[in-house]
Design a protein around this motif. Structure first.
Motif: not given
Length: 231
Positions: A12-27
């Motif tokens: 997850q890339i955070h820049t300022g108060d924004k972010s994007l997440i790549i390939d979320p596999f948590l469950t």
């Protein structure tokens, strides 16, 4: 910029108060330290369609009311799961407002296996992403084998951090990843897609030592770790 590693191939890339997440596999990810419903983000990027990359994409996108960015076939599939989508294709760049994401090649497979019907749904080509924000360039190589155009990607872009798979069996292993790291020529290399399951168990610390022996800088990140990057 802050980059959080959520385990396996998810960053997850955070820049300022924004972010994007790549390939979320948590469950279903035995190494994950967060649950999918705790993720707050402004975009979900997918490199390809395998379950260990798209598993939580639609729920996270829907919960945050944000788009899934993926190659057009996979984006269409994700829209059928109720997600907003931005379909793109190889070589294209999407402007998210707070960051730009360019889709680059990866050599792998990409399909959705439906065990109930014993069918496999084609989901477009696999990819990696170059993410541009705050004057920095972050590479997520995607699931990939070694291929010579990695050098072209490295020659054309001054990569600050490269996240590369080292797990072997399903992607390139450490030996090929060392060559990939040389070709990407990033300021920092972080090994991913390893040790989540026994079949892809690797010694990431040894890989980083081998990087350093070649004059490259590497860092091992554990799930939940943050990396702070400055231009």
């Amino acid at each position: 910029m802050k980059i959080t590693y959520h385990g396996h191939a998810c960053i997850q890339i955070h820049t300022g108060d924004k972010s994007l997440i790549i390939d979320p596999f948590l469950t279903g990810n035995p190494a994950a330290v967060l649950k999918a419903d705790s993720i707050k983000t402004d975009a979900v990027l997918l490199t390809h369609a395998h379950g260990d990359h798209i598993g939580d994409a639609a729920p996270i996108a829907s919960a945050n009311n944000v788009p899934v960015v993926a190659i057009v076939e996979l984006a269409t599939y994700m829209s059928w799961q109720g997600a907003q989508t931005i379909g793109m294709n190889m070589g294209g760049t999407v402007d998210l407002g707070f960051a730009k994401a360019k889709m680059v090649h990866a050599f792998h497979s990409s399909g959705i296996v439906d065990e109930a019907t014993k069918q496999i749904l084609y989901a477009g080509m696999p990819a990696g992403f170059l993410v541009f924000a705050e004057g920095l360039t972050i590479l997520h190589a995607g699931d990939t084998s070694l291929f010579s155009d990695m050098k072209l990607i490295g020659d054309r872009h001054k990569i600050d951090v490269a996240f590369v798979p080292i797990g072997d069996h399903y992607t390139m292993g450490p030996e090929d990843a060392l060559q990939a790291a040389e070709w990407y020529n990033a300021k920092l290399v972080v090994p991913i897609h390893h040790s989540t399951f026994p079949l892809i168990k690797q010694d990431a610390e040894q890989f980083v030592s081998q990087l350093e022996a070649r004059g490259l800088k590497g860092k091992v990140m554990a799930p939940g770790d943050d990396l702070h990057v400055e231009g």
